[in-house]
Design a protein around this motif. Sequence first.
Motif, PDB file in Angstrom:
ATOM      1  N   VAL A  15       6.357  19.065  39.923  1.00  0.00           N
ATOM      2  CA  VAL A  15       5.019  18.485  40.052  1.00  0.00           C
ATOM      3  C   VAL A  15       5.109  17.206  40.878  1.00  0.00           C
ATOM      4  N   GLY A  16       4.298  17.148  41.933  1.00  0.00           N
ATOM      5  CA  GLY A  16       4.290  15.958  42.764  1.00  0.00           C
ATOM      6  C   GLY A  16       5.481  15.903  43.700  1.00  0.00           C
ATOM      7  N   ALA A  17       5.581  14.780  44.425  1.00  0.00           N
ATOM      8  CA  ALA A  17       6.624  14.639  45.441  1.00  0.00           C
ATOM      9  C   ALA A  17       7.533  13.441  45.199  1.00  0.00           C
ATOM     10  N   PHE A  18       7.539  12.908  43.975  1.00  0.00           N
ATOM     11  CA  PHE A  18       8.390  11.763  43.651  1.00  0.00           C
ATOM     12  C   PHE A  18       9.643  12.238  42.923  1.00  0.00           C
ATOM     13  N   GLN A  19      10.486  13.010  43.583  1.00  0.00           N
ATOM     14  CA  GLN A  19      11.734  13.450  42.953  1.00  0.00           C
ATOM     15  C   GLN A  19      12.891  12.582  43.442  1.00  0.00           C
ATOM     16  N   LYS A  20      13.880  12.422  42.574  1.00  0.00           N
ATOM     17  CA  LYS A  20      15.098  11.736  42.980  1.00  0.00           C
ATOM     18  C   LYS A  20      15.795  12.549  44.079  1.00  0.00           C
ATOM     19  N   PRO A  21      16.401  11.882  45.052  1.00  0.00           N
ATOM     20  CA  PRO A  21      17.143  12.610  46.082  1.00  0.00           C
ATOM     21  C   PRO A  21      18.231  13.499  45.497  1.00  0.00           C
ATOM     22  N   GLU A  22      18.813  13.057  44.366  1.00  0.00           N
ATOM     23  CA  GLU A  22      19.855  13.851  43.722  1.00  0.00           C
ATOM     24  C   GLU A  22      19.321  15.185  43.231  1.00  0.00           C
ATOM     25  N   LEU A  23      18.039  15.200  42.801  1.00  0.00           N
ATOM     26  CA  LEU A  23      17.444  16.453  42.335  1.00  0.00           C
ATOM     27  C   LEU A  23      17.242  17.396  43.516  1.00  0.00           C
ATOM     28  N   VAL A  24      16.723  16.869  44.621  1.00  0.00           N
ATOM     29  CA  VAL A  24      16.519  17.689  45.814  1.00  0.00           C
ATOM     30  C   VAL A  24      17.843  18.271  46.288  1.00  0.00           C
ATOM     31  N   ALA A  25      18.898  17.454  46.266  1.00  0.00           N
ATOM     32  CA  ALA A  25      20.225  17.924  46.677  1.00  0.00           C
ATOM     33  C   ALA A  25      20.737  18.998  45.723  1.00  0.00           C
ATOM     34  N   LEU A  26      20.472  18.814  44.414  1.00  0.00           N
ATOM     35  CA  LEU A  26      20.933  19.778  43.418  1.00  0.00           C
ATOM     36  C   LEU A  26      20.283  21.139  43.633  1.00  0.00           C
ATOM     37  N   VAL A  27      18.989  21.131  43.910  1.00  0.00           N
ATOM     38  CA  VAL A  27      18.276  22.381  44.179  1.00  0.00           C
ATOM     39  C   VAL A  27      18.851  23.058  45.415  1.00  0.00           C
ATOM     40  N   SER A  28      19.145  22.263  46.432  1.00  0.00           N
ATOM     41  CA  SER A  28      19.704  22.812  47.666  1.00  0.00           C
ATOM     42  C   SER A  28      21.076  23.429  47.432  1.00  0.00           C
ATOM     43  N   ILE A  29      21.899  22.755  46.635  1.00  0.00           N
ATOM     44  CA  ILE A  29      23.242  23.266  46.345  1.00  0.00           C
ATOM     45  C   ILE A  29      23.169  24.620  45.631  1.00  0.00           C
ATOM     46  N   HIS A  30      22.223  24.731  44.697  1.00  0.00           N
ATOM     47  CA  HIS A  30      22.098  25.979  43.931  1.00  0.00           C
ATOM     48  C   HIS A  30      21.387  27.078  44.725  1.00  0.00           C
ATOM     49  N   ARG A  31      20.803  26.722  45.855  1.00  0.00           N
ATOM     50  CA  ARG A  31      20.151  27.690  46.738  1.00  0.00           C
ATOM     51  C   ARG A  31      19.103  28.530  46.004  1.00  0.00           C
ATOM     52  N   ILE A  32      18.241  27.846  45.282  1.00  0.00           N
ATOM     53  CA  ILE A  32      17.164  28.556  44.589  1.00  0.00           C
ATOM     54  C   ILE A  32      15.833  28.202  45.229  1.00  0.00           C
ATOM     55  N   ALA A  33      14.859  29.056  44.994  1.00  0.00           N
ATOM     56  CA  ALA A  33      13.515  28.807  45.501  1.00  0.00           C
ATOM     57  C   ALA A  33      12.925  27.586  44.803  1.00  0.00           C
ATOM     58  N   ALA A  34      12.312  26.685  45.575  1.00  0.00           N
ATOM     59  CA  ALA A  34      11.734  25.470  45.009  1.00  0.00           C
ATOM     60  C   ALA A  34      10.334  25.248  45.553  1.00  0.00           C
ATOM     61  N   LEU A  35       9.424  24.856  44.664  1.00  0.00           N
ATOM     62  CA  LEU A  35       8.034  24.594  45.032  1.00  0.00           C
ATOM     63  C   LEU A  35       7.579  23.289  44.415  1.00  0.00           C
ATOM     64  N   ARG A  36       6.776  22.538  45.166  1.00  0.00           N
ATOM     65  CA  ARG A  36       6.067  21.392  44.605  1.00  0.00           C
ATOM     66  C   ARG A  36       4.614  21.795  44.373  1.00  0.00           C
ATOM     67  N   THR A  37       4.014  21.267  43.307  1.00  0.00           N
ATOM     68  CA  THR A  37       2.635  21.611  42.981  1.00  0.00           C
ATOM     69  C   THR A  37       1.828  20.358  42.693  1.00  0.00           C
ATOM     70  N   PHE A  38       0.504  20.547  42.594  1.00  0.00           N
ATOM     71  CA  PHE A  38      -0.455  19.465  42.352  1.00  0.00           C
ATOM     72  C   PHE A  38      -0.440  18.437  43.482  1.00  0.00           C
ATOM     73  N   THR A  39       0.105  18.808  44.619  1.00  0.00           N
ATOM     74  CA  THR A  39       0.144  17.939  45.781  1.00  0.00           C
ATOM     75  C   THR A  39       0.265  18.798  47.029  1.00  0.00           C
ATOM     76  N   VAL A  40      -0.171  18.253  48.153  1.00  0.00           N
ATOM     77  CA  VAL A  40       0.073  18.923  49.432  1.00  0.00           C
ATOM     78  C   VAL A  40       1.104  18.143  50.237  1.00  0.00           C
ATOM     79  N   ALA A  41       1.712  17.157  49.587  1.00  0.00           N
ATOM     80  CA  ALA A  41       2.710  16.337  50.269  1.00  0.00           C
ATOM     81  C   ALA A  41       4.053  17.047  50.245  1.00  0.00           C
ATOM     82  N   GLY A  42       4.411  17.665  51.342  1.00  0.00           N
ATOM     83  CA  GLY A  42       5.690  18.354  51.424  1.00  0.00           C
ATOM     84  C   GLY A  42       6.743  17.491  52.089  1.00  0.00           C
ATOM     85  N   SER A  43       7.951  17.629  51.653  1.00  0.00           N
ATOM     86  CA  SER A  43       9.084  16.937  52.281  1.00  0.00           C
ATOM     87  C   SER A  43      10.351  17.644  51.850  1.00  0.00           C
ATOM     88  N   ASP A  44      11.459  17.290  52.504  1.00  0.00           N
ATOM     89  CA  ASP A  44      12.762  17.870  52.150  1.00  0.00           C
ATOM     90  C   ASP A  44      12.757  19.393  52.262  1.00  0.00           C
TER      91      ASP A  44
END
Length: 339
Positions: free
Chosen positions: A128-157
């Motif tokens: 939810v939202g776009a205020f995630q820790k960089p470590e979380l974004v990196a963790l999702v990338s390492i695991h190579r899973i599908a990731a979605l942000r919701t309740f916002t149209v602010a996309g990044s990473d």
Amino acid sequence: MRVRRDTATIEDVAREAGVSIATVSRVMNHRGSPGREVVARVNAAVAALGYAPRAAAQGLKRRRALVIGAILPSLQIPAFARFAETLETALARGGYTLMTACTHDDPENEFAAARRLLGVGLDGIVLVGAFQKPELVALVSIHRIAALRTFTVAGSDDITAIGFDNYRAAFDLATHVLDLGHRRIGVISALRRSNDRAAARLSGFRDALAARALPWNDELCIERPLAIAEGQSATRNLLARSERPTALICGSDLLAFGAVTQAQREGFRIPQDLSIASFDDFDFAAHFAAPLTTVHVPVEEMAMVVAQELLSHLDAATPMRSADVGYSLVVRASTAPPD
């Protein structure tokens, strides 16, 4: 003699219902059009035998966990509870289980929840939202899973975003109040700390005033946690000012509920003495004595689009696409020109 409940197989269900194994599969995965009578027989057989598909076995066959994680601020907030329920139902039709965790808008809690869920095994994760820790974004990338942000149209990473424009919706809400002729407007906002949606809404309120060359008054803006009692406390504070506001804009219907009840407790008539506008359009918003003017957020539609994108990506390898599900301003009786 019927098969024991803990050992029933899809073959047993097919035999009990008098249909093929393929038909049972179609019924349980909501695919095709087997017909009402066939569906009823299969469902009756499933209930009688206590059959449940073995998710682990299905996951091994498809090389997936068949689990989606959703990390939400709180399930006590109606919008997130409705989102989770709709998402769970939609994912279940595709054979996936939803696992949820709550963060209370704390990035550390969000990161810890993501680590726990990823440890269990996920095919996708919803944030939810776009205020995630960089470590979380990196963790999702390492695991190579599908990731979605919701309740916002602010996309990044490179994470897909499916939601709505909080800033524009708040700007439009404040513009409505300004168009009625209000110039001394109080704002009761959710806490902006680690909450980009609250920050965007507050920016929208502020810029709407600036567009009319009206100064922003920090003394008329109060940030509170999302709770009815907090809305009451903030309203009591604002109405005690020597130059009280003629209108209140709330960052959520929960805060607005508190504002309405506190104002009425103090003898203010809505909207004759005080206009109140808000955000979310929860079920109760239309049922006040003066129904609440608010921004309608299409939570169920958003959840359905999230599920559709995840299922298409996981089952058909289609790229996930960002989407703006929009919003609508619902003008009701709680706002009127100032006396």
